[in-house]
Design a protein around this motif. Structure first.
Motif, PDB file in Angstrom:
ATOM      1  N   GLY A  24      73.763 -24.180 112.808  1.00 20.72           N
ATOM      2  CA  GLY A  24      72.799 -23.273 112.192  1.00 20.72           C
ATOM      3  C   GLY A  24      73.040 -23.106 110.708  1.00 20.72           C
ATOM      4  O   GLY A  24      72.101 -23.122 109.907  1.00 20.72           O
ATOM      5  N   ASN A  25      74.301 -22.951 110.326  1.00 22.97           N
ATOM      6  CA  ASN A  25      74.622 -22.806 108.903  1.00 22.97           C
ATOM      7  C   ASN A  25      74.334 -24.092 108.137  1.00 22.97           C
ATOM      8  O   ASN A  25      73.913 -24.050 106.977  1.00 22.97           O
ATOM      9  CB  ASN A  25      76.076 -22.386 108.716  1.00 22.97           C
ATOM     10  CG  ASN A  25      76.274 -20.918 109.006  1.00 22.97           C
ATOM     11  OD1 ASN A  25      75.436 -20.104 108.668  1.00 22.97           O
ATOM     12  ND2 ASN A  25      77.385 -20.587 109.631  1.00 22.97           N
ATOM     13  N   THR A  26      74.555 -25.232 108.776  1.00 23.52           N
ATOM     14  CA  THR A  26      74.248 -26.508 108.130  1.00 23.52           C
ATOM     15  C   THR A  26      72.759 -26.617 107.836  1.00 23.52           C
ATOM     16  O   THR A  26      72.358 -27.005 106.731  1.00 23.52           O
ATOM     17  CB  THR A  26      74.700 -27.683 109.015  1.00 23.52           C
ATOM     18  OG1 THR A  26      76.093 -27.551 109.278  1.00 23.52           O
ATOM     19  CG2 THR A  26      74.418 -29.011 108.357  1.00 23.52           C
ATOM     20  N   GLN A  27      71.917 -26.257 108.809  1.00 24.43           N
ATOM     21  CA  GLN A  27      70.475 -26.275 108.587  1.00 24.43           C
ATOM     22  C   GLN A  27      70.073 -25.320 107.469  1.00 24.43           C
ATOM     23  O   GLN A  27      69.216 -25.644 106.639  1.00 24.43           O
ATOM     24  CB  GLN A  27      69.730 -25.907 109.869  1.00 24.43           C
ATOM     25  CG  GLN A  27      69.765 -26.958 110.926  1.00 24.43           C
ATOM     26  CD  GLN A  27      69.014 -26.530 112.169  1.00 24.43           C
ATOM     27  OE1 GLN A  27      68.660 -25.370 112.325  1.00 24.43           O
ATOM     28  NE2 GLN A  27      68.776 -27.471 113.057  1.00 24.43           N
ATOM     29  N   TYR A  28      70.675 -24.141 107.453  1.00 23.28           N
ATOM     30  CA  TYR A  28      70.363 -23.144 106.426  1.00 23.28           C
ATOM     31  C   TYR A  28      70.675 -23.681 105.033  1.00 23.28           C
ATOM     32  O   TYR A  28      69.845 -23.610 104.131  1.00 23.28           O
ATOM     33  CB  TYR A  28      71.154 -21.857 106.694  1.00 23.28           C
ATOM     34  CG  TYR A  28      71.074 -20.844 105.589  1.00 23.28           C
ATOM     35  CD1 TYR A  28      69.979 -20.005 105.469  1.00 23.28           C
ATOM     36  CD2 TYR A  28      72.098 -20.726 104.657  1.00 23.28           C
ATOM     37  CE1 TYR A  28      69.902 -19.068 104.453  1.00 23.28           C
ATOM     38  CE2 TYR A  28      72.036 -19.792 103.635  1.00 23.28           C
ATOM     39  CZ  TYR A  28      70.930 -18.967 103.536  1.00 23.28           C
ATOM     40  OH  TYR A  28      70.861 -18.053 102.530  1.00 23.28           O
ATOM     41  N   TYR A  29      71.884 -24.220 104.853  1.00 27.25           N
ATOM     42  CA  TYR A  29      72.281 -24.670 103.516  1.00 27.25           C
ATOM     43  C   TYR A  29      71.540 -25.929 103.081  1.00 27.25           C
ATOM     44  O   TYR A  29      71.243 -26.095 101.900  1.00 27.25           O
ATOM     45  CB  TYR A  29      73.792 -24.863 103.444  1.00 27.25           C
ATOM     46  CG  TYR A  29      74.520 -23.548 103.394  1.00 27.25           C
ATOM     47  CD1 TYR A  29      74.395 -22.721 102.289  1.00 27.25           C
ATOM     48  CD2 TYR A  29      75.297 -23.107 104.452  1.00 27.25           C
ATOM     49  CE1 TYR A  29      75.038 -21.497 102.230  1.00 27.25           C
ATOM     50  CE2 TYR A  29      75.948 -21.881 104.409  1.00 27.25           C
ATOM     51  CZ  TYR A  29      75.807 -21.081 103.288  1.00 27.25           C
ATOM     52  OH  TYR A  29      76.434 -19.866 103.242  1.00 27.25           O
ATOM     53  N   ILE A  30      71.200 -26.821 104.014  1.00 25.16           N
ATOM     54  CA  ILE A  30      70.404 -27.994 103.650  1.00 25.16           C
ATOM     55  C   ILE A  30      69.012 -27.561 103.210  1.00 25.16           C
ATOM     56  O   ILE A  30      68.491 -28.027 102.195  1.00 25.16           O
ATOM     57  CB  ILE A  30      70.346 -29.002 104.817  1.00 25.16           C
ATOM     58  CG1 ILE A  30      71.710 -29.658 105.000  1.00 25.16           C
ATOM     59  CG2 ILE A  30      69.263 -30.042 104.574  1.00 25.16           C
ATOM     60  CD1 ILE A  30      71.799 -30.556 106.223  1.00 25.16           C
ATOM     61  N   HIS A  31      68.384 -26.660 103.966  1.00 25.67           N
ATOM     62  CA  HIS A  31      67.048 -26.182 103.590  1.00 25.67           C
ATOM     63  C   HIS A  31      67.091 -25.468 102.238  1.00 25.67           C
ATOM     64  O   HIS A  31      66.206 -25.661 101.399  1.00 25.67           O
ATOM     65  CB  HIS A  31      66.507 -25.231 104.662  1.00 25.67           C
ATOM     66  CG  HIS A  31      65.120 -24.757 104.374  1.00 25.67           C
ATOM     67  ND1 HIS A  31      64.007 -25.457 104.777  1.00 25.67           N
ATOM     68  CD2 HIS A  31      64.654 -23.677 103.695  1.00 25.67           C
ATOM     69  CE1 HIS A  31      62.921 -24.828 104.367  1.00 25.67           C
ATOM     70  NE2 HIS A  31      63.289 -23.738 103.716  1.00 25.67           N
TER      71      HIS A  31
END
Length: 66
Positions: A24-31
């Protein structure tokens, strides 16, 4: 020994929960890196129209001040 049998299941559940948090954090920071801001959850057509309107107003205001 039977009292602490649930602890045997806690390790895999902790690993699964940890990886869900990482994903979830990976998706957040990529977005955030791609779009420059966090994802707006529940963004409907009204929100999109208001963003376009606000962007247009800001551009008109900045061009008028120059």
């Amino acid at each position: 020994m039977g009292r602490f049998l649930f602890l045997e299941a806690m390790l895999p559940l902790g690993i699964i929960a940890g990886f869900l948090c990482v994903m979830g954090n990976t998706q957040y920071y990529i977005h955030k890196a791609v779009h420059g801001r966090p994802k707006h959850v529940g963004n409907d057509m009204w929100d999109v129209a208001m963003e376009r309107r606000d962007k247009k107003i800001v551009e008109e205001y900045s061009s008028a001040s120059n």
